[in-house]
Every structure is written in C-alpha cells, then in structure tokens.
Design a protein around this motif. Sequence first.
Motif, PDB file in Angstrom:
ATOM      1  N   LEU A 111       0.817  -1.222   0.000  1.00 32.88           N
ATOM      2  CA  LEU A 111       0.000   0.000   0.000  1.00 32.88           C
ATOM      3  C   LEU A 111       0.840   1.256   0.000  1.00 32.88           C
ATOM      4  CD1 LEU A 111      -3.006  -0.580   2.423  1.00 32.88           C
ATOM      5  CD2 LEU A 111      -2.995  -0.431  -0.060  1.00 32.88           C
ATOM      6  N   VAL A 112       1.905   1.274   0.790  1.00 30.12           N
ATOM      7  CA  VAL A 112       2.612   2.532   1.002  1.00 30.12           C
ATOM      8  C   VAL A 112       3.783   2.709   0.045  1.00 30.12           C
ATOM      9  CG1 VAL A 112       1.971   2.816   3.398  1.00 30.12           C
ATOM     10  CG2 VAL A 112       3.939   1.414   2.806  1.00 30.12           C
ATOM     11  N   VAL A 113       3.968   1.762  -0.876  1.00 34.00           N
ATOM     12  CA  VAL A 113       5.119   1.872  -1.783  1.00 34.00           C
ATOM     13  C   VAL A 113       4.764   2.803  -2.937  1.00 34.00           C
ATOM     14  CG1 VAL A 113       6.670   0.617  -3.286  1.00 34.00           C
ATOM     15  CG2 VAL A 113       5.855  -0.440  -1.186  1.00 34.00           C
ATOM     16  N   PRO A 114       5.529   3.838  -3.166  1.00 34.89           N
ATOM     17  CA  PRO A 114       5.250   4.726  -4.299  1.00 34.89           C
ATOM     18  C   PRO A 114       5.884   4.202  -5.582  1.00 34.89           C
ATOM     19  CG  PRO A 114       7.022   5.622  -2.985  1.00 34.89           C
ATOM     20  CD  PRO A 114       6.626   4.332  -2.329  1.00 34.89           C
ATOM     21  N   VAL A 128      -1.557   4.684  -1.240  1.00 32.94           N
ATOM     22  CA  VAL A 128      -1.832   5.582  -0.121  1.00 32.94           C
ATOM     23  C   VAL A 128      -0.567   6.371   0.139  1.00 32.94           C
ATOM     24  CG1 VAL A 128      -2.675   5.758   2.238  1.00 32.94           C
ATOM     25  CG2 VAL A 128      -3.251   3.748   0.874  1.00 32.94           C
ATOM     26  N   ASN A 129      -0.680   7.646   0.299  1.00 34.30           N
ATOM     27  CA  ASN A 129       0.496   8.449   0.588  1.00 34.30           C
ATOM     28  C   ASN A 129       0.495   8.811   2.061  1.00 34.30           C
ATOM     29  OD1 ASN A 129       2.807   9.847   0.311  1.00 34.30           O
ATOM     30  ND2 ASN A 129       1.949  11.523  -0.908  1.00 34.30           N
ATOM     31  N   LEU A 130       0.981   7.903   2.887  1.00 31.89           N
ATOM     32  CA  LEU A 130       0.949   8.111   4.337  1.00 31.89           C
ATOM     33  C   LEU A 130       2.161   8.927   4.771  1.00 31.89           C
ATOM     34  CD1 LEU A 130      -0.031   4.666   5.866  1.00 31.89           C
ATOM     35  CD2 LEU A 130      -1.423   6.729   5.748  1.00 31.89           C
ATOM     36  N   ASP A 131       1.944   9.825   5.707  1.00 35.29           N
ATOM     37  CA  ASP A 131       3.077  10.585   6.238  1.00 35.29           C
ATOM     38  C   ASP A 131       4.015   9.688   7.027  1.00 35.29           C
ATOM     39  OD1 ASP A 131       2.478  12.906   5.102  1.00 35.29           O
ATOM     40  OD2 ASP A 131       1.352  13.714   6.812  1.00 35.29           O
ATOM     41  N   THR A 132       3.461   8.615   7.619  1.00 34.80           N
ATOM     42  CA  THR A 132       4.289   7.689   8.382  1.00 34.80           C
ATOM     43  C   THR A 132       4.441   6.384   7.614  1.00 34.80           C
ATOM     44  OG1 THR A 132       2.304   6.976   9.482  1.00 34.80           O
ATOM     45  CG2 THR A 132       3.625   8.631  10.606  1.00 34.80           C
ATOM     46  N   GLY A 133       4.693   6.508   6.316  1.00 34.91           N
ATOM     47  CA  GLY A 133       4.668   5.350   5.437  1.00 34.91           C
ATOM     48  C   GLY A 133       5.589   4.224   5.870  1.00 34.91           C
ATOM     49  N   MET A 183       7.311   7.679   2.452  1.00 34.37           N
ATOM     50  CA  MET A 183       8.142   6.969   1.478  1.00 34.37           C
ATOM     51  C   MET A 183       8.296   7.763   0.204  1.00 34.37           C
ATOM     52  SD  MET A 183       7.808   3.140   2.619  1.00 34.37           S
ATOM     53  CE  MET A 183       8.288   2.376   1.228  1.00 34.37           C
ATOM     54  N   GLN A 184       7.222   8.481  -0.212  1.00 39.67           N
ATOM     55  CA  GLN A 184       7.335   9.325  -1.402  1.00 39.67           C
ATOM     56  C   GLN A 184       8.398  10.395  -1.179  1.00 39.67           C
ATOM     57  OE1 GLN A 184       6.845   9.366  -4.562  1.00 39.67           O
ATOM     58  NE2 GLN A 184       4.632   9.627  -4.675  1.00 39.67           N
ATOM     59  N   ASP A 185       8.399  10.995  -0.007  1.00 37.71           N
ATOM     60  CA  ASP A 185       9.355  12.069   0.267  1.00 37.71           C
ATOM     61  C   ASP A 185      10.777  11.516   0.391  1.00 37.71           C
ATOM     62  OD1 ASP A 185       7.326  13.794   0.171  1.00 37.71           O
ATOM     63  OD2 ASP A 185       7.093  14.036   2.353  1.00 37.71           O
ATOM     64  N   ILE A 186      10.905  10.242   0.818  1.00 33.91           N
ATOM     65  CA  ILE A 186      12.233   9.642   0.882  1.00 33.91           C
ATOM     66  C   ILE A 186      12.808   9.525  -0.521  1.00 33.91           C
ATOM     67  CG2 ILE A 186      13.466   7.500   1.406  1.00 33.91           C
ATOM     68  CD1 ILE A 186      11.667   7.177   3.840  1.00 33.91           C
ATOM     69  N   VAL A 187      11.963   9.153  -1.483  1.00 33.02           N
ATOM     70  CA  VAL A 187      12.417   9.084  -2.881  1.00 33.02           C
ATOM     71  C   VAL A 187      12.840  10.476  -3.344  1.00 33.02           C
ATOM     72  CG1 VAL A 187      11.715   8.595  -5.237  1.00 33.02           C
ATOM     73  CG2 VAL A 187      10.950   7.116  -3.393  1.00 33.02           C
ATOM     74  N   LEU A 188      12.007  11.455  -3.055  1.00 37.40           N
ATOM     75  CA  LEU A 188      12.327  12.814  -3.511  1.00 37.40           C
ATOM     76  C   LEU A 188      13.582  13.332  -2.823  1.00 37.40           C
ATOM     77  CD1 LEU A 188       8.732  14.312  -3.662  1.00 37.40           C
ATOM     78  CD2 LEU A 188      10.195  13.573  -5.563  1.00 37.40           C
TER      79      LEU A 188
END
Lengths: 235, 347, 391
Positions: free
Chosen positions: B104-107, B115-120, B181-186
């Motif tokens: 679910l939380v993998v971008p 789902v774009n969770l802040d605590t992914g 997790m999205q922000d970790i990629v960015l």
Amino acid sequence: MSDETAVEETPIEDVAEVDEAREALVATMTEKLSDGIVETFVKPGDDVWIRVSRDAWVETANVLKSEMGFGFFNFLSAIDWKPSPFGRDMDSQVDLAMNPTDETTDVGDAPLETGYAGGDTRFQLFARVNDVTTARAVTIKCDLPDDDLTAPTWIPVYPGANWHEREAAEMFGIEFTGHPNLRKLYLPGEFEGYPMRKDFALLARRIKPWPGIVDVEQMPGEDEDGDASEEGSGA
Amino acid sequence: MILASWLDTVFDSFWGPTVFRSIGGLAAVLLPAGAIVYLYLFKMMSFMQSRLGPTEAGPYGSLQLVAEVGKWLQKEDIFPRKADRIVFAAAPFVVLMSSFLLVLVVPFGPDAWFVNLDTGIYFALAVSSVSVIGILMAGWASASKYSMLGGLRAAAQLIAYELPLVLAVIGVVIQAGTLNMQDIVLAQAEGEIFGWGGIGNPFILTQLLGFFIFMVAMQAELTQPPFDMPVAESEIVTGYMTEYSGIRFLLFFIGEFATAGIFAMIASVLFLGGWWVPGLDPDSNWFNVLGPLVMFAKVIVVTFLIFWFRITYPRFREDQLQKLAWKILIPLSLANIVATGILKVAF
Amino acid sequence: MTSISETEQLRYISQQAADARVNVEIETEGMTLNLGPQHPATHGTLRIIAKLDGEQVVAAEPVMGYMHRGYEKLAEVRTYPQVTTLINRIDWTGSFANETPFILAAEKLMEIEAPPRAQYIRTILHEMSRVANVMLGIGDMGVQVGATTPVFYAFRDREYVLNQIEAVTGGRFHPNFDRIGGLKDDLPAGWIQNTKNAMGKVEEFCDQIEDLMYGNEIFQARTRGIGIIPKDVGLAYGLSGVNIRASGVDWDVRRDALPRGLVYDQVDWKVWTHPDGDCYSRMWVRLQEVREGAKIVTQLLSQIPSGPIMAKVPRIIKVPAGEAFVETENPLGVMGYYVISKGDLNPYRVKIRSASFNNVSITPWLLKGVFVPDIISILGSLYFILGDIDR
C-alpha cells in the motif's frame, strides 16, 4: 578359463606353521583367564579363536579391553550349530522336507559339527574385537547350554555391544542378563519365533520350490562334460 | 474525447478508482512474485546448480509457474484431524494479507501510489509483522510438532530481526528527514552527497552499512536461507507449512515470494532511489509510467542478491541466528544511527 | 558405560547447556519428537525418537528394522555365487565394495587367489565405489545443513565415476561383478584413459566443494565442535572408517591389515586423521578420502598387469569346511563377513558386520544434550546408509 590360467595361477604360499604373535596372544590369555578358557585354535597367519566358559564371558572382555588393548568392538552374534531339519532349502530336487531320503531322515538328531575352537552345545555366542594399534584381532566364542540360553551382557565393557546383543536376542532367543533394554531391534514387537535359528522355516522357500543349482548355465564355449568341475556335476 | 470524458466519469465514481487500484495492487504483488519465482527459483538456481530447470512448459519453461499453480489448485485441501479448522484455514490468508498491506505505502511514481501516508515506512515495518501472526496461527493450528517448532522458530526469528530492520531504516529517516516513502524518494532525487548533487543522493552510497544491515535483516524476515530455520526441510520437514496442501500451500508460497518482492521494493525506495533514476526530473509526468518499470528493474536487482545468498549458503542454527541479530547487527545499526546523526548535524 | 565416557559426556552436555540455556529457572514440559521413518533428513528409513526440552535433546532412541531384509538368513539358502546378489544391496551407494570382503572370505576358505590383474581391477573398483559413495555423502551433508547446491555438484561429478563403473560392470548401482577366484569380465577398451579423466573430475570436485562448503563460515559454525566423539568411546562402540579416523585413531584396514587379494600396498597413499572428532573433522577426513581414492585409482590404473582375470575354479563352487572372517575398509567403515562353511554349496552361517550398524549405535550417547538442528548435522556427518544398518 583356458589352460594358461592354470599355469599362471599362483598357489598360496605356505605360511609359517607356527604363528608366534598369535600363539603369544593365546598364551597371555590362558595365563590371565586360566580356568575360563575352554579351547583355543590358531590358524597360522590368519586368525585366533578362543572359546571361553560362560562364567568367564565378561571377564574375557574386560581382560581384552583393559589389559590387552583390544579397544575396538567389532561385532557380537550367535551361531546355531544344529543342522536345519529342512535341508539346505537349496534345490527342490534334494530338499529334505519335501523329498525325505532314506539316508538322512532326521537331521535334527545328527551330531553337532562345530567349527574352529570346538563347541559342545547347540548355541554358541561369538564376538570379535580388534586392537587398532597393532592390528590384531581375536574371535571369542562361548557355549550356551540348551536349557539356559542366557549370557551376561558386554555393555559395561563395550557399549557398542548393545544393539548386537539385541539383535542376537531377537534372532536366536538368547537372553542377555543385565542388558538395560532388550527389546526387539529389527523385528516387529509382536513377532514370534527366532528367525536365525536353523529350525525356523524360511517361508518363501517352503511355499515356492526354488529352481536351485540345476539351472546353472554353462560357460560359453564349454561343452557338456567339458572342464566343468567333477565335484559339482553330481548335483 | 469520448474516451477522456468516460475516464473522467469512471474515476470520479467510487468503483472506478477502487477497481483500478485493486488491479494495480494485484499486479504489484503478483507480477514481481511470478517473475522472481521463474527467473530466480526456477532458472537461476538451476543454472547455478548445473541443471536446466523447467524447459517444457512454454518457451524456456516460462509457463511452468502457471502449470504449478494449476496443479496446486487441483490438489485436495487436507485438514489434519486434530487441527483447529478455522485458524488453520485462515492462517495463509493472514500471511498473504501482510504482503498486500505492505504494498500500500510503496510509491511507484510522482502520482502513482496507493496511499500516501506521512508515516509510510513506519506503517510498512509495522504491518510486515502481521505475517508472524499468520505463521504462528499456522504452526499452532496444524496440531503437528514440526509445525509448532517451525512456528515458534519463525516468531522468535521475525521478532529478533524486526529490530535491526527498524534500526537500519532510522539512518535513512534521519538523512531524509521524513517517514513518508514518497518524500524519501524525492529526498534522494534532490539530495546532495557532501555538497555534490550530480546524481542526487541514493542512500545506498551514504548509508552503505544501513543497506547491508537492512539486506541481512530482510533475508531473515523473509525466512530465506541462510535464515530458513522455520521451514528447515532437513530438520522439521517444512516447519509451519508441513500440514498444508493444495490452495492453502499455494497461498503460503505466493506470500513468501510476494513478500520478497515487496521488501525488495521497500529496499529500493529506501536505498536505491525508488522509482527515480539519476539525471531525470522527478516531477516529470513520464515517471508515472516509467516509475513502475524502474521500480521493477530495481526489485529484480535486489531480489537477485536475496536469491544469490539463498542458493549459496547453508543454514544457521537457531541460536547462532539470534547471536547474529543481537550481538552483531543491532550494535552495528546503533553505531550507524549515531554516526548518521553526528554527520547530519555537522553538515 | 565406562566411567570415562560418562565424564566426557557430562562435560559435553554441560558445555552445550551453558552455551544455550537462556533461562535455567524455567522448567518446561518435555516433548517427544518423532523424526522419521519418512523424514527428509534420514536418507532411508531410520527413525529417531527424540525427547526434547525446548529444542534440546534429552534422550534419543533410534528405531530401525523398516528395511530389514534378513540377508544373514537368506545367505544360508543360497550358493556362494548367489550371495553376492544379496549383499550388493547392503550399502547400495558403494555396492562393489560390499562384494569384496565376502568374495575374499570365500577365497580364503577355498585357498585360492585371484590372478594379479583381477586383484588390481578389484581394488580399482573397490576404490571407485568408495569415491562414488563418499561424494554422495559430502553432497548430502550440504543438504542436511541447508545448502542446496553442493548435492547437485556431487551428483553431477559422481556421474563420471558411476559411468566408469557401469562401463566395466554393466551396473551402476548393483554391479554383481566380483566372482570367487576373479572377476566376471575384463576391462572394456579405452576404459583406463576414461577413468583417469573421471578421476581428474573427482579431484576438481574436491577443490570446488572445499571452497563452496568446507570454507563456508556458516558450515563451520554448524559443524565445528558439534557431536564430538572421543577416541576410546568411539572404539568401544565399534565406530570405524572415517568416523573413527576423525577422532584421531590412525587405523585403516587397507594399510594395517590388508586382506589377501587387494593391492593397496602397491601404491602410494596416505591415511588421513583429524584430532577433533567433531562433525567438521569427519567431513574433512571424508573429503581427503575422496582425494586419496582418486589418487589410488589413478596410480593403480597405470600399473595394471596383463594376464587372466579368473583363477581356475570349479564350475559349481563348494567351499571347504572352515571359518573365515575378512574385513575390508569400505566407504562407510570396516565391513566384514564371518563365513562358516560346512563344505557345502551354501554357507552354513554368514555374519555380516556392516559399518553403519556400529556407527549409528553411538547415536543415543552422542545425541544427548544437542539441539534439533545438531541431530541433523551429526547424523549427516556420521554418514550411514540404511541398507547398511538394517541388512
């Protein structure tokens, strides 16, 4: 097997008639066990057989292991010297049970023919131990009276005798006193009889006659009475 | 035009996105699992062991997995007489559920996420432990001693290796400054290595120790050799799976390799830059198409490592595994956190 | 049990326990785990009933007989040449080696000897069956400790040896090739060179497996210090072959008590021993056995004399009355046949002394206090074949 075979065949050289090392072993054992030893047999250059009394059975093991250096336990088993009442179960033509012949009607009463180092009773224990440092070995035999098939256990001396004694117990019906766990080793728990006794019929051979030796094929290029052995042709 | 307006209506409704996401989720879980099984379990393992692997079903045996699935579906679904039927039946679904929750939380792209969770990453590490419950259920409900030993071993092992896994991730979180997790990629795309931003900052370069610990702990989480004591076939037959057959065994099997694929996704998000590749603009819309493919490629690379270890190494003993976790991996990861923190403050 | 072995065992158990027990205060209820008879680790049908405390073994009791075929009884109703068919099936991975001691015992009773060429070929085949058998054992040990790859390499390279055995005997598993007084056939053309090549492959395999398995830290962690057999205990239990040489006993029947009819004294080779007596040393000595085996075969191949392969023996074999025990160093250990003859067509009594029976009889002593995974390491390193236990 042409004639050259016979020419090149090397006869086994005559070994020394007196085997000093083995005679010395027998002498030492006789000295240590004195009364316990019933009979000994030395085949020069080959092996030693020592027959001990049942009372000296464990003592023999003790002496062999701790004083003579025979640390390696090779095997322990039993022999049934009574000839089988069923004949050899070999070739149906001369099978004694199927076709009793006049000469041997009851093999069971025939006198016991025992092997090296003799024997007086039907059942005989035999065991073998080795000395790994000098590569010596000795075969120990022990007569068991027919009405009392018991023997003291070797486990305190050679723990490896445990399973061998269990096997001898289930196969020959010999009881080993002092054995901690004399259950059947190979056979199912409810099995009746002692299969390795000579009077235990081998059912497969009872049910279906075996073609036996009459079926021996001829060697290629060998005519009917060729150089086949004289002693075998009668069968 | 008609198509576009139809798509608009479909995506505005409730069922449109739901169906789309369900298909996407299934694809994200099953495609990597199938690829891993065929590429590595069937083919690479065979080649490394000087044999050919499947060759008959489809070109180069590529349809072998389909045949296997068909075989398992046909098999009788056996329940042991003394098994706790409900728990026994539910256990494989619990295990498989944890894989689906994980994905679910993998971008997969700038906008391609479930789902774009802040605590992914926190969520991911939490739900990855759900499979322990499934395995314990299976082990206990089978009413078999092998199964129970396997289940208990699995529980002990998974809990022991959660800790280095979490601690290894903390280094990444410190560097990225986020749990999303999205922000970790960015953060990796826009980051700099000590002031040089030529290829961004894939955290594998600056968190090499963390990556190593994460890979080892992941191997243990996945119960792949050399950490496969829960299913050690030469000791406890197949551990918690001993009594399973047919479709339920198939679910365990899929769960094992799907989880391997998803953990590889998480590893690539955390350490290899996820859907992003160096030199391209992470905001580009093309990444919504390219991203899943990039991700898939990275998954294949990471799972190659997992299976390489699997094929090469013998199995640890249970106590040696615990020693490795508590005496080596945890102190190392704690040191890693301290070093990362100091460097983060210093630069 | 002797006092020495008790002390040794107590020391061993306490070491294991101190290493492992996390919390000694917790008394847990024991569990009985039944390994086998159809367990993946027992390669055959050995069954081990283990009483466990957690994962630690309190007592282990092997149960066998699932494959007992009664060869000792059956041998009594078969002619001497027919017996080799039976005993081929005792240790089925090194079949030719089973035939050798029986044939030698019969030859000893008949006081004949095979021609030199037959003796050489017999020794070569005996040694090749050792190579084939032990290679399988090494690969199998890999599976036991969880590495799947070594077994495939072992099977792959064992094939070269089996092909050569098949080329000369016609049988891969059950050659039935040894005859009283010689051999059934001569070598086929080109066999000597092919076998030398095959032995080259075997040596390559040894180097490869040494890198892949023996050098592996996990393999060493799983086998070092596990299942230690002290020298005197091993001897008293009748352990032989590699299992006793790994405990530091420098004894090899091939060198120390070579029976007439084998030619190991004609070649240059070494008996390897290891002082440790643990699982690793057993496997290590086993690997050296393969190397030495390949060396012996290669040397013998270049020394084979020409001549007949069969001595002059009667067509129907009657063995003179007498008793003979011949033991040889077989792949699994010392194997011997005690043959009692009454001058008949068939033996009066055959006692088969098989190596695995004694080797496994130490397990109740050895398995006390170890962990479940160690059971597997220990059984794998003792390396038994069920046919050799159950006969």
